[in-house]
Design a protein around this motif. Sequence first.
Motif, PDB file in Angstrom:
ATOM      1  N   SER A 131      57.010  37.881  18.780  1.00 41.50           N
ATOM      2  CA  SER A 131      55.674  37.306  18.909  1.00 41.50           C
ATOM      3  C   SER A 131      55.431  36.800  20.321  1.00 41.50           C
ATOM      4  O   SER A 131      56.339  36.293  20.987  1.00 41.50           O
ATOM      5  CB  SER A 131      55.500  36.136  17.934  1.00 41.50           C
ATOM      6  OG  SER A 131      55.676  36.549  16.602  1.00 41.50           O
ATOM      7  N   ASP A 168      53.034  27.094  15.428  1.00 42.57           N
ATOM      8  CA  ASP A 168      53.648  26.637  14.186  1.00 42.57           C
ATOM      9  C   ASP A 168      53.449  27.625  13.038  1.00 42.57           C
ATOM     10  O   ASP A 168      54.234  27.614  12.074  1.00 42.57           O
ATOM     11  CB  ASP A 168      53.083  25.274  13.790  1.00 42.57           C
ATOM     12  CG  ASP A 168      53.485  24.162  14.754  1.00 42.57           C
ATOM     13  OD1 ASP A 168      54.424  24.371  15.548  1.00 42.57           O
ATOM     14  OD2 ASP A 168      52.837  23.091  14.732  1.00 42.57           O
ATOM     15  N   ARG A 169      52.433  28.449  13.127  1.00 44.48           N
ATOM     16  CA  ARG A 169      52.187  29.426  12.058  1.00 44.48           C
ATOM     17  C   ARG A 169      53.105  30.642  12.148  1.00 44.48           C
ATOM     18  O   ARG A 169      53.179  31.429  11.191  1.00 44.48           O
ATOM     19  CB  ARG A 169      50.727  29.883  12.084  1.00 44.48           C
ATOM     20  CG  ARG A 169      49.739  28.839  11.547  1.00 44.48           C
ATOM     21  CD  ARG A 169      48.369  29.435  11.307  1.00 44.48           C
ATOM     22  NE  ARG A 169      47.714  29.781  12.558  1.00 44.48           N
ATOM     23  CZ  ARG A 169      46.898  28.968  13.227  1.00 44.48           C
ATOM     24  NH1 ARG A 169      46.653  27.752  12.763  1.00 44.48           N
ATOM     25  NH2 ARG A 169      46.328  29.357  14.345  1.00 44.48           N
ATOM     26  N   LEU A 170      53.792  30.812  13.261  1.00 45.46           N
ATOM     27  CA  LEU A 170      54.655  31.981  13.446  1.00 45.46           C
ATOM     28  C   LEU A 170      56.028  31.748  12.822  1.00 45.46           C
ATOM     29  O   LEU A 170      56.523  30.622  12.774  1.00 45.46           O
ATOM     30  CB  LEU A 170      54.788  32.296  14.932  1.00 45.46           C
ATOM     31  CG  LEU A 170      53.471  32.682  15.622  1.00 45.46           C
ATOM     32  CD1 LEU A 170      53.650  32.756  17.133  1.00 45.46           C
ATOM     33  CD2 LEU A 170      52.951  34.010  15.079  1.00 45.46           C
ATOM     34  N   VAL A 183      49.093  36.638  19.618  1.00 46.62           N
ATOM     35  CA  VAL A 183      48.119  35.618  19.253  1.00 46.62           C
ATOM     36  C   VAL A 183      47.517  35.078  20.546  1.00 46.62           C
ATOM     37  O   VAL A 183      48.250  34.764  21.489  1.00 46.62           O
ATOM     38  CB  VAL A 183      48.772  34.467  18.463  1.00 46.62           C
ATOM     39  CG1 VAL A 183      47.735  33.411  18.098  1.00 46.62           C
ATOM     40  CG2 VAL A 183      49.479  34.992  17.220  1.00 46.62           C
ATOM     41  N   GLN A 228      49.442  24.664  19.658  1.00 45.19           N
ATOM     42  CA  GLN A 228      50.594  24.268  18.856  1.00 45.19           C
ATOM     43  C   GLN A 228      50.435  24.733  17.410  1.00 45.19           C
ATOM     44  O   GLN A 228      51.401  25.191  16.782  1.00 45.19           O
ATOM     45  CB  GLN A 228      50.760  22.748  18.892  1.00 45.19           C
ATOM     46  CG  GLN A 228      52.024  22.251  18.194  1.00 45.19           C
ATOM     47  CD  GLN A 228      53.280  22.656  18.933  1.00 45.19           C
ATOM     48  OE1 GLN A 228      53.492  22.264  20.066  1.00 45.19           O
ATOM     49  NE2 GLN A 228      54.124  23.460  18.278  1.00 45.19           N
ATOM     50  N   ALA A 229      49.231  24.643  16.888  1.00 45.74           N
ATOM     51  CA  ALA A 229      48.988  25.109  15.517  1.00 45.74           C
ATOM     52  C   ALA A 229      49.261  26.603  15.396  1.00 45.74           C
ATOM     53  O   ALA A 229      49.814  27.067  14.391  1.00 45.74           O
ATOM     54  CB  ALA A 229      47.551  24.793  15.116  1.00 45.74           C
ATOM     55  N   ALA A 230      48.884  27.379  16.425  1.00 43.11           N
ATOM     56  CA  ALA A 230      49.155  28.823  16.410  1.00 43.11           C
ATOM     57  C   ALA A 230      50.646  29.093  16.466  1.00 43.11           C
ATOM     58  O   ALA A 230      51.162  29.991  15.768  1.00 43.11           O
ATOM     59  CB  ALA A 230      48.442  29.488  17.585  1.00 43.11           C
TER      60      ALA A 230
END
Length: 236
Positions: A3, A53-55, A32, A49-51
């Motif tokens: 990623s 954390d989703r990985l 992303v 950070q939210a992006a």
Amino acid sequence: MPSAVLVHGLYHQPEHFSRVAEGLRAAGVDVVAPELHRGSLAADTAAVQAAVDRLAEPPLVLGHSYGGSVITGLCGVGRLVYLAAFVPDAGESAAGLGGASSQLKSAIEPQHDGSTRLDPNRAVDALYADCPEHLAAWAVGLLRAQAAGCGRGVPERQSWKHAPSVYAVCTKDRAIDPELQRVMAARCDSVREWETGHSPFVGRPELVIDLTLELLGASGTPGWADRGVAATRRGH
């Protein structure tokens, strides 16, 4: 699937990375590109950070220009790539490190609502002077207004002290002085120098694609270690 998170700079949008994202996805990378323009450095960092954390695994995160301040405040990343970007230490901001060049500042136009925008003609010269004309026009057309104060934000942490980091200096940059870039690059583990202007993701996307794939290929596990890629090692 490896990623990569691509973080744009001030006035820009995720679409500015579209040529890079297309090449990386074709090579099997999950890409992303979060939207910033959340009103402050803290809010922009929280969105990225939210992006992250989703990985499923800690990603490679690339920050361009102001995006360097954003990625500096992250946690849980596998590797950092600073592309003509700011690398703040504790208590530092992009503005405090030197900020935009006088050439870029001359393109900034204050708006009635307190935001700023870039004069399109001057923006081409500062940001995309080395890009083919049609690509420069495309990139300028994507620029948007910017809320005031983001460049004065101070990251809460310094991720480059904990994660492997690479700095790409753009030696023909008219927006951030290449000498300032070299000073900030000394904080990273390794350094590349490209003979480009401020925005190689527009004019020379293959450089960004190839570096990203190289680093992903040199990183078999989270916590990626640089396996002797051709770069200048620098101490912190």
